[in-house]
Scaffold this motif. Structure first.
Motif, PDB file in Angstrom:
ATOM      1  N   UNK A 219      17.498  34.354 -99.308  1.00 10.05           N
ATOM      2  CA  UNK A 219      18.772  35.026 -99.103  1.00 10.05           C
ATOM      3  C   UNK A 219      19.403  35.659-100.330  1.00 10.05           C
ATOM      4  N   UNK A 220      18.853  35.422-101.526  1.00 11.30           N
ATOM      5  CA  UNK A 220      19.475  35.949-102.741  1.00 11.30           C
ATOM      6  C   UNK A 220      19.558  37.472-102.683  1.00 11.30           C
ATOM      7  N   UNK A 221      20.749  38.002-102.982  1.00  8.41           N
ATOM      8  CA  UNK A 221      21.031  39.438-103.037  1.00  8.41           C
ATOM      9  C   UNK A 221      20.937  40.112-101.665  1.00  8.41           C
ATOM     10  N   UNK A 222      21.009  39.317-100.610  1.00  7.77           N
ATOM     11  CA  UNK A 222      21.123  39.882 -99.264  1.00  7.77           C
ATOM     12  C   UNK A 222      22.593  39.854 -98.843  1.00  7.77           C
ATOM     13  N   UNK A 223      22.903  40.533 -97.746  1.00 11.81           N
ATOM     14  CA  UNK A 223      24.291  40.667 -97.288  1.00 11.81           C
ATOM     15  C   UNK A 223      24.418  40.032 -95.917  1.00 11.81           C
ATOM     16  N   UNK A 224      25.359  39.109 -95.790  1.00 11.67           N
ATOM     17  CA  UNK A 224      25.539  38.392 -94.534  1.00 11.67           C
ATOM     18  C   UNK A 224      25.919  39.341 -93.398  1.00 11.67           C
ATOM     19  N   UNK A 225      25.260  39.187 -92.261  1.00 18.07           N
ATOM     20  CA  UNK A 225      25.608  39.967 -91.072  1.00 18.07           C
ATOM     21  C   UNK A 225      26.621  39.230 -90.215  1.00 18.07           C
ATOM     22  N   UNK A 226      26.601  37.906 -90.266  1.00 22.87           N
ATOM     23  CA  UNK A 226      27.568  37.091 -89.531  1.00 22.87           C
ATOM     24  C   UNK A 226      28.159  36.055 -90.475  1.00 22.87           C
TER      25      UNK A 226
ATOM     26  N   UNK B 299      29.369  39.441 -96.918  1.00 17.22           N
ATOM     27  CA  UNK B 299      29.359  38.828 -98.253  1.00 17.22           C
ATOM     28  C   UNK B 299      27.986  39.016 -98.896  1.00 17.22           C
ATOM     29  N   UNK B 300      28.002  39.403-100.163  1.00 21.23           N
ATOM     30  CA  UNK B 300      26.787  39.595-100.950  1.00 21.23           C
ATOM     31  C   UNK B 300      26.388  38.251-101.553  1.00 21.23           C
ATOM     32  N   UNK B 301      25.209  37.758-101.196  1.00 15.93           N
ATOM     33  CA  UNK B 301      24.826  36.392-101.534  1.00 15.93           C
ATOM     34  C   UNK B 301      24.315  36.270-102.967  1.00 15.93           C
ATOM     35  N   UNK B 302      24.958  35.367-103.717  1.00 21.86           N
ATOM     36  CA  UNK B 302      24.579  35.041-105.083  1.00 21.86           C
ATOM     37  C   UNK B 302      24.134  33.578-105.147  1.00 21.86           C
ATOM     38  N   UNK B 303      23.561  33.138-106.272  1.00 21.13           N
ATOM     39  CA  UNK B 303      23.040  31.762-106.324  1.00 21.13           C
ATOM     40  C   UNK B 303      24.023  30.684-105.880  1.00 21.13           C
ATOM     41  N   UNK B 304      25.325  30.702-106.283  1.00 23.38           N
ATOM     42  CA  UNK B 304      26.216  29.638-105.807  1.00 23.38           C
ATOM     43  C   UNK B 304      26.393  29.643-104.286  1.00 23.38           C
ATOM     44  N   UNK B 305      26.301  30.840-103.672  1.00 28.77           N
ATOM     45  CA  UNK B 305      26.439  30.923-102.219  1.00 28.77           C
ATOM     46  C   UNK B 305      25.281  30.213-101.511  1.00 28.77           C
ATOM     47  N   UNK B 306      24.083  30.345-102.064  1.00 26.54           N
ATOM     48  CA  UNK B 306      22.933  29.672-101.459  1.00 26.54           C
ATOM     49  C   UNK B 306      23.124  28.161-101.508  1.00 26.54           C
ATOM     50  N   UNK B 307      23.613  27.653-102.650  1.00 23.89           N
ATOM     51  CA  UNK B 307      23.882  26.224-102.751  1.00 23.89           C
ATOM     52  C   UNK B 307      24.976  25.784-101.796  1.00 23.89           C
ATOM     53  N   UNK B 308      26.010  26.611-101.651  1.00 21.34           N
ATOM     54  CA  UNK B 308      27.110  26.289-100.742  1.00 21.34           C
ATOM     55  C   UNK B 308      26.615  26.180 -99.310  1.00 21.34           C
ATOM     56  N   UNK B 309      25.806  27.152 -98.884  1.00 19.81           N
ATOM     57  CA  UNK B 309      25.263  27.122 -97.521  1.00 19.81           C
ATOM     58  C   UNK B 309      24.332  25.927 -97.351  1.00 19.81           C
ATOM     59  N   UNK B 310      23.527  25.648 -98.375  1.00 22.17           N
ATOM     60  CA  UNK B 310      22.616  24.500 -98.306  1.00 22.17           C
ATOM     61  C   UNK B 310      23.382  23.199 -98.170  1.00 22.17           C
TER      62      UNK B 310
END
Length: 422
Positions: A46-53, A167-178
């Motif tokens: 998901x890094x550097x991808x943009x959330x659709x939902x 939202x444009x996904x950055x490393x902290x976002x991946x950890x947050x979702x995880x």
């Protein structure tokens, strides 16, 4: 749109028929719409991808009220007012191994950071603040209920929107979702971007060198710039010679497959610069001159639903115009809620900078500290738009405003660090 823009020439004043940098940026974003289409992908992609939902929390984070420090869990009601209280230590709570029994009055449990508080406990005292002796805990006065406790849901509550769509996904976002236990995310499909270099003088790598020829660098610079910031699907449009018919065929073919075409070269005023003519015939052209240095000839328009950027041929101008105009538009086209505009900060000029009013200049600079530890900046030397080595030596752009003239040593200038771009 019709091709009715006045034809400039090399002796035009900088302001003749041009847009300011700010106006050009606004017009590009106003003409840019987001693509449709989405896909479900593993979170680790998901890094550097943009959330659709939007991502919503299926549980509280943290899921349990827990200890913020190593120490002892106890009841706030057992804290002393004036003299030490004596509590019996009945067990140990570890992260992942909570103490299973409710805490009775007069009891304490040794607890490690992150361990859930036993039922009945509401306070944690650091082990350095108490005294342990023969299975008992001596608690001095001066503490309050609730100390050193992280409450369940303190970070996120069940049902809360964690990240918005777009939202444009950055490393902290991946950890947050995880941290929510999620394995996948729904993102916008990858933006399809084609890169094309134009000109009879351009050679592919591996071809024998010849007088008047130069090897193509622009597609490599642009490919790297795209891969560093956005998860795009790249199409290599190759090199197209100065042939109007071949250029028209290549652009039409790519426009049927892509969301954005980025071409370099062929947008000046030479008799063999066909890009603007082809763009006007196939779709429409918004503008093609901007009061910027380097990068004044910049064609922006569309071919059907495909956005088109015709960048200058000079390699430094390509990167300057890409970062200032193309990258923000790509974010919006890809479906991002916000268009990132990298921050600048002030630094003092370490040398005299040549500048004429009437255009915004992006000079290549090197940041350094003066003897007092304050930031200052100097140029990399010659600032020609064809000196690509100036980009490799630099670590920032020195951004000199439209109306500004020459800069004297010690004056404040705005700098844009490459670390915010690349």
């Amino acid at each position: 749109m019709t091709y009715s823009i006045p034809q400039p020439n090399c002796i035009d004043s900088p302001a003749a028929g041009t847009l300011t940098v700010a106006a050009a940026g606004r017009r590009i974003l106003e003409a840019t719409t987001a693509i449709s289409g989405e896909e479900r992908i593993p979170l680790h992609h998901g890094l550097h991808r943009i959330l659709a939902t939007a991502v919503t929390a299926p549980l509280d984070v943290p899921a349990h009220t827990n200890a913020a420090v190593d120490g002892f869990a106890l009841r706030g009601a057992d804290l002393p007012d004036k003299e030490n209280s004596r509590l019996r230590i009945v067990g140990t709570a570890l992260a992942g191994h909570p103490w299973p029994h409710p805490l009775a009055p007069g009891q304490a449990v040794r607890i490690m950071t992150g361990a859930p508080l036993p039922a009945g406990a509401d306070t944690v005292l650091m082990q350095e603040q108490v005294t342990e002796a023969a299975g008992y805990l001596l608690v001095p006065p001066g503490h309050k209920p609730g100390e050193n406790v992280r409450l369940a849901g303190e970070d996120l509550c069940r049902g809360e929107t964690v990240l918005e769509a777009g939202h444009y996904l950055l490393p902290p976002d991946l950890g947050l979702i995880a941290s929510l236990g999620l394995l996948e995310v729904t993102v916008k499909r990858r933006l399809r971007v084609a890169l094309v270099s134009t000109g009879d003088e351009i050679l592919p790598q591996g071809a024998p060198h010849a007088p008047g020829k130069l090897y193509d660098s622009n597609r490599f610079s642009l490919r790297g710039a795209l891969q560093a910031r956005l998860g795009v699907e790249l199409l290599d449009g190759g090199i197209v010679p100065d042939d109007e018919a071949r250029l028209e065929h290549r652009f039409r073919t790519l426009a049927d497959k892509c969301d954005v075409i980025i071409a370099s070269g062929g947008v000046s005023v030479g008799s063999a610069d066909y890009t603007k003519k082809v763009l006007a015939r196939l779709g429409g052209i918004e503008f093609w001159k901007v009061a910027i240095k380097p990068g004044r000839p910049l064609a922006f328009g569309h071919i059907g639903d495909c956005l088109f950027f015709g960048l200058p041929g000079n390699p430094v101008a390509v990167l300057v115009t890409f970062y200032r105009f193309v990258l923000p538009a790509l974010f919006k086209r890809a479906g991002a809620r916000e268009t990132p505009m990298p921050p600048t900060f002030p630094a003092r000029a370490a040398e005299r900078l040549r500048k004429k009013p009437g255009r915004t200049e992006f000079q290549r600079g090197i940041l350094e500290r003066d003897r007092q530890g304050r930031w200052q900046v100097r140029t990399t030397g010659k600032q020609g738009s064809g000196i690509l080595s100036s980009m490799s030596r630099a670590d920032c752009f020195i951004v000199l405003e439209h109306d500004r003239g020459p800069v004297q040593p010690g004056e404040w200038v705005e700098v844009l660090p490459f670390s915010a771009l690349m």
